[in-house]
Design an enzyme around this catalytic site. Structure first.
Site, PDB file in Angstrom:
ATOM      1  N   ASN A  90       2.023  -6.821   4.762  1.00  0.00           N
ATOM      2  CA  ASN A  90       2.174  -5.524   4.108  1.00  0.00           C
ATOM      3  C   ASN A  90       2.762  -5.768   2.714  1.00  0.00           C
ATOM      4  O   ASN A  90       2.356  -6.690   2.020  1.00  0.00           O
ATOM      5  CB  ASN A  90       3.020  -4.584   4.955  1.00  0.00           C
ATOM      6  CG  ASN A  90       2.769  -3.120   4.638  1.00  0.00           C
ATOM      7  OD1 ASN A  90       1.617  -2.703   4.484  1.00  0.00           O
ATOM      8  ND2 ASN A  90       3.830  -2.325   4.524  1.00  0.00           N
ATOM      9  N   ASP A 132       8.483   4.526   1.229  1.00  0.00           N
ATOM     10  CA  ASP A 132       7.459   3.484   1.247  1.00  0.00           C
ATOM     11  C   ASP A 132       7.843   2.440   0.209  1.00  0.00           C
ATOM     12  O   ASP A 132       8.934   1.892   0.258  1.00  0.00           O
ATOM     13  CB  ASP A 132       6.089   4.129   0.985  1.00  0.00           C
ATOM     14  CG  ASP A 132       4.930   3.266   1.439  1.00  0.00           C
ATOM     15  OD1 ASP A 132       5.008   2.031   1.315  1.00  0.00           O
ATOM     16  OD2 ASP A 132       3.908   3.821   1.898  1.00  0.00           O
TER      17      ASP A 132
END
Length: 284
Positions: free
Chosen positions: A101, A195
């Site tokens: 990620n 995020d």
């Protein structure tokens, strides 16, 4: 402060899951990825030139290398392209059901690469430091969705997000391992999930709120200083770039949305949003 369109979503330019904007000062361009589209994008705001190339695996992040080329956080580990375009693995660690990620380059030139499970199973992700020679040191082994990572201007603090916790944390290291982890701020329920993030020259943390349709700026003591609404539901990360590092670029996603906004998957920009700090290149 209003968001403008830097790269409009389209057949070639949009992203299913845009992530990881990074300013490349050597080339004068923005780099970002479409994780699920397995693509690395670049954009030169001075000329408007765009490039895109496909990777063989889902790609969570792409960062410049000191010797030219890019280092990539991929599904099965961390690899890189050299200046000639030749690919080689630096640290291969395939785990079924897991992918790379977000990732960030530390002041010492190491890559801090996060992972997560595709099903977002709790504790299925990691945060690992990759040295220039590919040596890997696991820093956190029980995260769920390893996301934003950035350093304070003096390098003494690491800001970090494991999205489902709703927290922005502050990490302190002894150079080899994390010795302290504490909460800086928590995003309230209903406002989205933190995020990706970046830090400006004032030491303030800018974070994108997934499902929150906004950016937030927090001071180093955790106070909410500014909220910037965005037209898209799922901004993913922000980074300063452009001349003088004054413009704040924002990647976005359309994945999982039944009726995404027409700009979902675009790259947005907030002109003259503040003063950024130059990110180092990966030392490997």
């Amino acid at each position: 402060m209003r968001a403008e369109i830097a790269v409009r979503a389209g057949v070639l330019a949009g992203a299913e899951l845009g992530e990881g904007p990074t300013w490349d000062p050597v080339e004068g361009r923005l780099i970002w990825v479409d994780i699920l589209g397995s693509r690395v994008h670049t954009f030169d705001p001075g000329t408007g030139r765009r490039t895109v190339f496909a990777t063989e695996q889902h790609v969570g992040a792409a960062k410049p290398r000191a010797g030219g080329g890019l280092v990539l956080n991929l599904r099965d580990g961390v690899g890189g392209y050299d200046a000639s375009g030749t690919f080689a693995w630096l640290h291969r660690d395939p785990v079924p059901g897991r992918r790379g990620n977000d990732a960030a380059v530390a002041p010492d030139g190491t890559l801090w690469a996060g992972t997560m499970r595709y099903d977002e199973a709790p504790g299925g992700g990691t945060l690992t430091r990759i040295a220039a020679d590919g040596t890997a040191t696991v820093l956190l082994d029980d995260v769920t969705v390893s996301n934003g990572t950035a350093w304070s201007p003096d390098g003494s603090r690491v800001y970090y997000v494991d999205s489902p916790t709703r927290r922005i944390d502050v990490l302190r290291t002894d150079g080899q391992r994390i010795v302290e982890r504490r909460e800086l701020a928590t995003v309230e329920p209903g406002a989205g999930f933190p995020d990706g993030l970046t830090v400006d020259a004032d030491g303030c943390v800018w974070v994108a709120l997934w499902d929150g349709a906004q950016l937030r700026r927090y001071t180093p003591d955790g106070r909410l200083d500014r909220t910037v609404p965005l037209p898209v539901a799922r901004p993913t990360e922000c980074a300063f770039g452009g001349p003088g590092l004054r413009d704040l670029y924002v990647t976005t996603a359309r994945v999982g949305l039944d009726r995404p906004h027409p700009l979902a998957g675009s790259v947005l920009v907030l002109p003259d949003a503040g003063q950024g700090v130059e990110s180092p290149a990966f030392a490997g």
